[in-house]
Scaffold this motif. Structure first.
Motif, PDB file in Angstrom:
ATOM      1  N   LYS A 236      35.392  50.908   5.383  1.00 22.67           N
ATOM      2  CA  LYS A 236      34.064  50.310   5.300  1.00 22.67           C
ATOM      3  C   LYS A 236      32.984  51.396   5.175  1.00 22.67           C
ATOM      4  O   LYS A 236      31.893  51.122   4.660  1.00 22.67           O
ATOM      5  N   ILE A 237      33.275  52.593   5.666  1.00 19.78           N
ATOM      6  CA  ILE A 237      32.249  53.633   5.678  1.00 19.78           C
ATOM      7  C   ILE A 237      32.182  54.407   4.350  1.00 19.78           C
ATOM      8  O   ILE A 237      31.282  55.212   4.156  1.00 19.78           O
ATOM      9  N   SER A 238      33.128  54.145   3.440  1.00 17.42           N
ATOM     10  CA  SER A 238      33.075  54.822   2.139  1.00 17.42           C
ATOM     11  C   SER A 238      31.799  54.460   1.391  1.00 17.42           C
ATOM     12  O   SER A 238      31.149  55.317   0.786  1.00 17.42           O
ATOM     13  N   TYR A 239      31.443  53.165   1.405  1.00 14.31           N
ATOM     14  CA  TYR A 239      30.225  52.710   0.733  1.00 14.31           C
ATOM     15  C   TYR A 239      29.155  52.255   1.717  1.00 14.31           C
ATOM     16  O   TYR A 239      28.082  51.819   1.305  1.00 14.31           O
ATOM     17  N   GLY A 240      29.455  52.349   2.998  1.00 13.36           N
ATOM     18  CA  GLY A 240      28.534  51.868   4.016  1.00 13.36           C
ATOM     19  C   GLY A 240      28.921  50.469   4.468  1.00 13.36           C
ATOM     20  O   GLY A 240      29.118  49.583   3.636  1.00 13.36           O
ATOM     21  N   PRO A 241      29.080  50.254   5.776  1.00 13.64           N
ATOM     22  CA  PRO A 241      29.468  48.926   6.278  1.00 13.64           C
ATOM     23  C   PRO A 241      28.331  47.919   6.152  1.00 13.64           C
ATOM     24  O   PRO A 241      27.161  48.246   6.352  1.00 13.64           O
ATOM     25  N   ARG A 242      28.707  46.674   5.801  1.00 11.88           N
ATOM     26  CA  ARG A 242      27.723  45.592   5.739  1.00 11.88           C
ATOM     27  C   ARG A 242      27.474  45.019   7.127  1.00 11.88           C
ATOM     28  O   ARG A 242      28.411  44.882   7.921  1.00 11.88           O
ATOM     29  N   ILE A 243      26.250  44.656   7.393  1.00 16.88           N
ATOM     30  CA  ILE A 243      25.950  43.858   8.575  1.00 16.88           C
ATOM     31  C   ILE A 243      26.415  42.429   8.282  1.00 16.88           C
ATOM     32  O   ILE A 243      26.138  41.900   7.201  1.00 16.88           O
ATOM     33  N   PRO A 244      27.131  41.766   9.176  1.00 16.44           N
ATOM     34  CA  PRO A 244      27.648  40.417   8.893  1.00 16.44           C
ATOM     35  C   PRO A 244      26.532  39.429   8.562  1.00 16.44           C
ATOM     36  O   PRO A 244      25.459  39.455   9.166  1.00 16.44           O
ATOM     37  N   ASN A 245      26.798  38.562   7.581  1.00 17.55           N
ATOM     38  CA  ASN A 245      25.858  37.484   7.259  1.00 17.55           C
ATOM     39  C   ASN A 245      25.891  36.388   8.314  1.00 17.55           C
ATOM     40  O   ASN A 245      24.881  35.747   8.605  1.00 17.55           O
ATOM     41  N   THR A 246      27.082  36.151   8.869  1.00 21.91           N
ATOM     42  CA  THR A 246      27.265  35.073   9.854  1.00 21.91           C
ATOM     43  C   THR A 246      27.755  35.684  11.162  1.00 21.91           C
ATOM     44  O   THR A 246      28.965  35.784  11.398  1.00 21.91           O
ATOM     45  N   PRO A 247      26.851  36.112  12.035  1.00 17.58           N
ATOM     46  CA  PRO A 247      27.258  36.771  13.279  1.00 17.58           C
ATOM     47  C   PRO A 247      27.934  35.828  14.278  1.00 17.58           C
ATOM     48  O   PRO A 247      28.678  36.291  15.142  1.00 17.58           O
ATOM     49  N   LEU A 248      27.680  34.528  14.151  1.00 22.26           N
ATOM     50  CA  LEU A 248      28.297  33.567  15.066  1.00 22.26           C
ATOM     51  C   LEU A 248      29.637  33.121  14.492  1.00 22.26           C
ATOM     52  O   LEU A 248      29.713  32.178  13.694  1.00 22.26           O
ATOM     53  N   ALA A 249      30.688  33.835  14.845  1.00 18.59           N
ATOM     54  CA  ALA A 249      32.012  33.554  14.292  1.00 18.59           C
ATOM     55  C   ALA A 249      33.090  33.963  15.282  1.00 18.59           C
ATOM     56  O   ALA A 249      32.895  34.862  16.104  1.00 18.59           O
ATOM     57  N   ILE A 250      34.225  33.289  15.207  1.00 19.39           N
ATOM     58  CA  ILE A 250      35.373  33.669  16.017  1.00 19.39           C
ATOM     59  C   ILE A 250      35.916  34.992  15.483  1.00 19.39           C
ATOM     60  O   ILE A 250      36.149  35.124  14.276  1.00 19.39           O
ATOM     61  N   PRO A 251      36.116  35.994  16.336  1.00 24.91           N
ATOM     62  CA  PRO A 251      36.591  37.296  15.850  1.00 24.91           C
ATOM     63  C   PRO A 251      37.912  37.203  15.089  1.00 24.91           C
ATOM     64  O   PRO A 251      38.765  36.361  15.387  1.00 24.91           O
ATOM     65  N   PHE A 252      38.048  38.065  14.074  1.00 21.60           N
ATOM     66  CA  PHE A 252      39.286  38.227  13.298  1.00 21.60           C
ATOM     67  C   PHE A 252      39.633  36.986  12.469  1.00 21.60           C
ATOM     68  O   PHE A 252      40.800  36.774  12.145  1.00 21.60           O
ATOM     69  N   THR A 253      38.653  36.162  12.136  1.00 19.96           N
ATOM     70  CA  THR A 253      38.898  35.009  11.276  1.00 19.96           C
ATOM     71  C   THR A 253      38.064  35.140  10.009  1.00 19.96           C
ATOM     72  O   THR A 253      37.113  35.916   9.954  1.00 19.96           O
ATOM     73  N   GLN A 254      38.414  34.332   9.000  1.00 28.68           N
ATOM     74  CA  GLN A 254      37.685  34.381   7.750  1.00 28.68           C
ATOM     75  C   GLN A 254      37.018  33.023   7.508  1.00 28.68           C
ATOM     76  O   GLN A 254      36.089  32.652   8.200  1.00 28.68           O
ATOM     77  N   ALA A 255      37.522  32.236   6.542  1.00 27.41           N
ATOM     78  CA  ALA A 255      36.864  30.976   6.194  1.00 27.41           C
ATOM     79  C   ALA A 255      37.436  29.781   6.939  1.00 27.41           C
ATOM     80  O   ALA A 255      36.814  28.730   7.002  1.00 27.41           O
ATOM     81  N   SER A 256      38.648  29.929   7.487  1.00 23.68           N
ATOM     82  CA  SER A 256      39.269  28.805   8.192  1.00 23.68           C
ATOM     83  C   SER A 256      40.214  29.342   9.261  1.00 23.68           C
ATOM     84  O   SER A 256      40.584  30.514   9.249  1.00 23.68           O
ATOM     85  N   LEU A 257      40.602  28.455  10.166  1.00 26.40           N
ATOM     86  CA  LEU A 257      41.554  28.819  11.213  1.00 26.40           C
ATOM     87  C   LEU A 257      42.978  28.676  10.686  1.00 26.40           C
ATOM     88  O   LEU A 257      43.245  27.810   9.845  1.00 26.40           O
ATOM     89  N   PRO A 258      43.915  29.499  11.165  1.00 28.84           N
ATOM     90  CA  PRO A 258      45.277  29.505  10.621  1.00 28.84           C
ATOM     91  C   PRO A 258      45.965  28.131  10.595  1.00 28.84           C
ATOM     92  O   PRO A 258      46.580  27.769   9.607  1.00 28.84           O
ATOM     93  N   PHE A 259      45.868  27.364  11.677  1.00 32.71           N
ATOM     94  CA  PHE A 259      46.593  26.100  11.753  1.00 32.71           C
ATOM     95  C   PHE A 259      45.671  24.878  11.691  1.00 32.71           C
ATOM     96  O   PHE A 259      46.130  23.753  11.803  1.00 32.71           O
ATOM     97  N   PHE A 260      44.372  25.126  11.510  1.00 36.15           N
ATOM     98  CA  PHE A 260      43.407  24.026  11.445  1.00 36.15           C
ATOM     99  C   PHE A 260      42.486  24.297  10.254  1.00 36.15           C
ATOM    100  O   PHE A 260      41.342  24.704  10.416  1.00 36.15           O
ATOM    101  N   LYS A 261      43.013  24.074   9.055  1.00 36.18           N
ATOM    102  CA  LYS A 261      42.323  24.441   7.835  1.00 36.18           C
ATOM    103  C   LYS A 261      40.967  23.751   7.693  1.00 36.18           C
ATOM    104  O   LYS A 261      40.065  24.261   7.027  1.00 36.18           O
ATOM    105  N   SER A 262      40.821  22.576   8.280  1.00 34.50           N
ATOM    106  CA  SER A 262      39.583  21.824   8.102  1.00 34.50           C
ATOM    107  C   SER A 262      38.457  22.306   9.015  1.00 34.50           C
ATOM    108  O   SER A 262      37.299  21.923   8.831  1.00 34.50           O
ATOM    109  N   LEU A 263      38.795  23.147  10.002  1.00 28.25           N
ATOM    110  CA  LEU A 263      37.791  23.621  10.948  1.00 28.25           C
ATOM    111  C   LEU A 263      37.244  24.983  10.528  1.00 28.25           C
ATOM    112  O   LEU A 263      38.000  25.886  10.170  1.00 28.25           O
ATOM    113  N   LYS A 264      35.933  25.127  10.571  1.00 26.89           N
ATOM    114  CA  LYS A 264      35.309  26.405  10.246  1.00 26.89           C
ATOM    115  C   LYS A 264      35.191  27.265  11.505  1.00 26.89           C
ATOM    116  O   LYS A 264      34.639  26.790  12.503  1.00 26.89           O
ATOM    117  N   PRO A 265      35.673  28.502  11.454  1.00 27.00           N
ATOM    118  CA  PRO A 265      35.589  29.378  12.635  1.00 27.00           C
ATOM    119  C   PRO A 265      34.266  30.130  12.720  1.00 27.00           C
ATOM    120  O   PRO A 265      34.177  31.162  13.379  1.00 27.00           O
TER     121      PRO A 265
END
Length: 389
Positions: free
Chosen positions: A67-96
């Motif tokens: 991340k430091i090669s080009y500079g780390p981005r500040i997160p757009n969505t700070p309210l999020a479950i750590p280590f998740t992306q767009a969905s939860l592993p076993f609950f695809k319909s829920l946003k983390p």
């Protein structure tokens, strides 16, 4: 029946038990915070899921992205479950994550900027709006607009869009053209990455029984070879290294290209006036922050998403006039830098030829190291801890 020891626990013993539990809780909290900070600002691990970068990167290569090669981005969505992306592993319909708080794009200083031929991880630009198939997987909204059997689309902030990895072939301010599968930047033909793959026709009367030594030398994969109807040739993906090995042998090869002028409707900008395909594409100017271009009805399909989606202007092209935020416009000044990405497996890669420019706020980091690799039922030992070029 309960048995008692005959003595009561002292306050000191109860405090000791509570302290042990507290230590475990504190350790877990510290690990999550430390992991989140490392993942956000220093380095993140990814796994390669597709063959679009073969042979540079293989399926099930596990890579570290700086991340430091080009500079780390500040997160757009700070309210999020750590280590998740767009969905939860076993609950695809829920946003983390929650969009109740959204921060604007900002990047901390890094060691440098994206350069030509860097292998870059980025958020997929057309991942802003996705559909879900019955199993919960992502479906490209822009390719499936005509279908009606999907639920309402999922609108995602930049940092929650799918992450892809490609090679940067065009920088802001470059004019890029692909001519007979060769990338030209500002009129200069660019060298091919050593292990990039391209489609060739291989001729030989022995094609049905290629020697195992030759298969091994060329690193042939049965999944990527097609025996043609005449039984004397293969349509085959070969690296530039493999092509050099074949020169001077009894096997004849030639590039297998699409005809110039044949339009591929899947390609950017999906406009009937552009007769481009994977092997003949452009010329196209890559937007640079602060640069001003003339816009008209001929070139507006190239920059429509840049102006309207990525830079959040209201763009109207109806009634024969281009209006930006309600004002007639004949020129536009870009607010961000943009990049053109391509996979090293040039004829099996969905890249900027399909979805257009990658905005700077979508850049995640630079792929630097393969820390683990697994394939064909075993560990690929030779790839462990190898650098990515």
């Amino acid at each position: 029946m309960k048995f008692f020891s005959g003595r009561k626990k002292t306050g000191k013993e109860e405090k000791k038990k509570q302290s042990a539990l507290r230590e475990w809780v504190d350790a877990c909290i510290f690990a999550v915070i430390a992991g989140t900070l490392i993942r956000t600002f220093l380095v993140e691990a990814f796994v390669i899921p597709s063959p679009s970068m073969e042979q540079t990167l293989l399926i099930n290569d596990y890579i570290f992205v700086s991340k430091i090669s080009y500079g780390p981005r500040i997160p757009n969505t700070p309210l999020a479950i750590p280590f998740t992306q767009a969905s939860l592993p076993f609950f695809k319909s829920l946003k983390p994550y929650s969009t109740a708080v959204q921060w604007p794009y900002y990047r901390l200083p890094g060691f440098g900027n994206v350069q030509h031929n860097d292998v870059v991880v980025f958020n997929l630009p057309v991942g802003d709006t996705v559909l879900r198939d019955p199993s919960g997987g992502d479906v490209n909204y822009y390719q499936e607009l005509h279908k009606e059997n999907f639920p309402p689309p999922d609108i995602r902030p930049v940092d929650k869009r799918a992450t892809w990895v490609k090679r940067c072939v065009g920088l802001p301010g470059d004019t890029l053209q692909i001519d007979a599968n060769m990338v030209c930047i500002n009129g200069v033909e660019q060298p091919l990455p050593a292990y990039s793959q391209h489609r060739y026709q291989l001729y030989s009367n022995e094609c049905k029984s290629l020697p195992d030594s030759l298969k091994k030398a060329l690193q042939l994969d049965e999944n990527w070879r097609v025996l043609n109807a005449d039984s004397s040739s293969y349509t085959i993906n070969l690296t530039t290294v493999a092509v050099k090995k074949l020169k001077g042998t009894r096997y004849a090869i030639e590039p297998l290209l699409q005809n110039e002028g044949n339009r591929d409707s899947r390609l950017f900008p999906q406009d009937f006036s552009y007769h481009w395909n994977e092997d003949y594409f452009g010329p196209i100017y890559i937007p640079k922050k602060g640069a001003t271009i003339v816009i008209n009805h001929e070139n507006i399909p190239l920059y429509y998403r840049v102006i309207a989606t990525y830079e959040k202007n209201k763009l109207d092209t109806t009634n024969g006039t281009i209006r930006i935020n309600g004002v007639p416009a004949t020129a536009y000044t870009f607010k961000m830098n943009y990049y053109f990405m391509m996979g090293d497996n040039r004829h099996y890669s969905e890249d900027s030829r399909f979805y257009g420019f990658v905005p700077e706020d979508h850049i995640v980091g630079k792929a630097v190291t393969i820390w683990f690799s697994f394939g064909e039922g075993s560990i690929r030992w030779r790839r462990l801890l190898s650098g990515i070029k």
